[in-house]
Motif scaffolding. Sequence first.
Motif, mmCIF file in Angstrom:
data_model
loop_
_atom_site.group_PDB
_atom_site.id
_atom_site.type_symbol
_atom_site.label_atom_id
_atom_site.label_comp_id
_atom_site.label_asym_id
_atom_site.label_seq_id
_atom_site.Cartn_x
_atom_site.Cartn_y
_atom_site.Cartn_z
ATOM 1 N N PRO A 211 0.829 -1.216 0.000
ATOM 2 C CA PRO A 211 0.000 0.000 0.000
ATOM 3 C C PRO A 211 0.859 1.261 0.000
ATOM 4 O O PRO A 211 1.843 1.359 0.732
ATOM 5 N N GLY A 212 0.490 2.208 -0.842
ATOM 6 C CA GLY A 212 1.223 3.459 -0.951
ATOM 7 C C GLY A 212 2.240 3.477 -2.067
ATOM 8 O O GLY A 212 2.846 4.518 -2.329
ATOM 9 N N ALA A 213 2.452 2.345 -2.728
ATOM 10 C CA ALA A 213 3.436 2.272 -3.814
ATOM 11 C C ALA A 213 2.730 2.009 -5.147
ATOM 12 O O ALA A 213 1.593 1.545 -5.192
ATOM 13 N N ARG A 214 3.434 2.307 -6.227
ATOM 14 C CA ARG A 214 2.982 2.000 -7.588
ATOM 15 C C ARG A 214 4.177 1.509 -8.393
ATOM 16 O O ARG A 214 5.324 1.802 -8.049
ATOM 17 N N VAL A 215 3.897 0.769 -9.465
ATOM 18 C CA VAL A 215 4.972 0.272 -10.315
ATOM 19 C C VAL A 215 4.537 0.369 -11.779
ATOM 20 O O VAL A 215 3.384 0.099 -12.119
ATOM 21 N N GLN A 216 5.466 0.781 -12.614
ATOM 22 C CA GLN A 216 5.245 0.813 -14.063
ATOM 23 C C GLN A 216 6.157 -0.227 -14.706
ATOM 24 O O GLN A 216 7.375 -0.196 -14.516
ATOM 25 N N LEU A 217 5.561 -1.152 -15.448
ATOM 26 C CA LEU A 217 6.309 -2.204 -16.134
ATOM 27 C C LEU A 217 6.293 -1.934 -17.637
ATOM 28 O O LEU A 217 5.249 -1.587 -18.204
ATOM 29 N N CYS A 218 7.453 -2.108 -18.271
ATOM 30 C CA CYS A 218 7.563 -1.856 -19.715
ATOM 31 C C CYS A 218 8.222 -3.057 -20.392
ATOM 32 O O CYS A 218 9.145 -3.673 -19.837
ATOM 33 N N ARG A 219 7.768 -3.346 -21.613
ATOM 34 C CA ARG A 219 8.299 -4.494 -22.347
ATOM 35 C C ARG A 219 9.730 -4.262 -22.803
ATOM 36 O O ARG A 219 10.535 -5.193 -22.826
ATOM 37 N N ASN A 220 10.059 -3.022 -23.159
ATOM 38 C CA ASN A 220 11.386 -2.750 -23.702
ATOM 39 C C ASN A 220 12.228 -1.970 -22.692
ATOM 40 O O ASN A 220 11.715 -1.399 -21.717
ATOM 41 N N ALA A 221 13.524 -1.931 -22.943
ATOM 42 C CA ALA A 221 14.438 -1.166 -22.107
ATOM 43 C C ALA A 221 14.143 0.321 -22.228
ATOM 44 O O ALA A 221 13.517 0.780 -23.200
ATOM 45 N N ASN A 222 14.614 1.080 -21.237
ATOM 46 C CA ASN A 222 14.454 2.539 -21.203
ATOM 47 C C ASN A 222 12.985 2.950 -21.204
ATOM 48 O O ASN A 222 12.625 4.005 -21.738
ATOM 49 N N TYR A 223 12.126 2.077 -20.612
ATOM 50 C CA TYR A 223 10.707 2.373 -20.399
ATOM 51 C C TYR A 223 9.976 2.624 -21.731
ATOM 52 O O TYR A 223 9.128 3.503 -21.842
ATOM 53 N N ARG A 224 10.321 1.835 -22.712
ATOM 54 C CA ARG A 224 9.697 1.977 -24.031
ATOM 55 C C ARG A 224 8.828 0.760 -24.331
ATOM 56 O O ARG A 224 8.830 -0.219 -23.601
ATOM 57 N N PHE A 226 5.318 -1.318 -24.873
ATOM 58 C CA PHE A 226 4.081 -1.387 -24.108
ATOM 59 C C PHE A 226 4.405 -1.280 -22.619
ATOM 60 O O PHE A 226 5.236 -2.023 -22.091
ATOM 61 N N CYS A 227 3.731 -0.357 -21.917
ATOM 62 C CA CYS A 227 3.934 -0.156 -20.474
ATOM 63 C C CYS A 227 2.576 -0.157 -19.772
ATOM 64 O O CYS A 227 1.560 0.255 -20.352
ATOM 65 N N GLN A 228 2.582 -0.599 -18.533
ATOM 66 C CA GLN A 228 1.358 -0.580 -17.729
ATOM 67 C C GLN A 228 1.733 -0.293 -16.277
ATOM 68 O O GLN A 228 2.757 -0.785 -15.776
ATOM 69 N N THR A 229 0.881 0.511 -15.614
ATOM 70 C CA THR A 229 1.128 0.909 -14.221
ATOM 71 C C THR A 229 0.139 0.198 -13.306
ATOM 72 O O THR A 229 -1.063 0.149 -13.592
ATOM 73 N N TYR A 230 0.657 -0.321 -12.165
ATOM 74 C CA TYR A 230 -0.169 -1.023 -11.181
ATOM 75 C C TYR A 230 -0.008 -0.339 -9.814
ATOM 76 O O TYR A 230 1.098 0.041 -9.419
ATOM 77 N N SER A 231 -1.122 -0.219 -9.095
ATOM 78 C CA SER A 231 -1.097 0.333 -7.734
ATOM 79 C C SER A 231 -1.470 -0.724 -6.696
ATOM 80 O O SER A 231 -1.606 -0.417 -5.518
#
Length: 251
Positions: A211-224, A226-231
């Motif tokens: 609780p209180g954190a979030r994460v963004q996951l990306c398929r490619n390096a350097n956050y490129r 497809f990306c999705q954010t989870y809370s």
Amino acid sequence: MKALFIGGVAWTKPVQRPFRQNLLKSPHMQRSLTCAANHKRVKPMKRAKFALVISAAFIGLLSTAGSAFALAAVAKSAVNVRTGPSVNYTRIDTLYAGEPVNVTECKSNGWCYVQQDGPDGWVSGNYLVRANPAPTHNPDPDVNFSIYFGTGGPSFGFSIGNPPPSPVVPKVCFFNGNNYSGASFCVAAGSQNSRLTGFWNNKISSVQVQPGARVQLCRNANYRGFCQTYSSSVPSLNPFLNNDVSSFKTY
């Protein structure tokens, strides 16, 4: 001088005067004897008075010490106050739950002598509990002073009062298997990795988000790509990211 004839020979000796009687009757000796007698009569009286004063002071000291070292307690439930340390003694009062007392003495059988608003007496220690001390307040606030040497020169910090507790930083944990199974690693919120290498590249299948954190996951390096954010935690990533994550950011 008187002559005494013994065997036809005359012997002489001085007349024995009553010197002791005359000396005792002299005015000077009478005054000395009177002073000596008075001195002998006065000294024992002074010693007796001094002993009486010392005894009274000692008794007062014991009484003061007895109350000074009393232990504050309260009655856990109703209990009889008696004239002696057992149920065989006469009941003189009753304590009720929550009533405060001062315990001054306890016997080996568990009975304690208590002082209270009513008659003082003996109660069973099984019905007493130590009173909680009043919370203490520190009127003097803490003063904190700090110096930090950085690239731009020294900086100073100054604060008054207790510092606030350090905030708990939430974490994000990554798992190799679904349902948070297999190998794992965790990072504090605010961490990021622009390029996963080695074992963990394209190996993340589930994520736990505190609780209180979030994460963004990306398929490619350097956050490129497809990306999705989870809370919140995800037991199984969607098909576009499952075992196909190469970079992440946490907040």
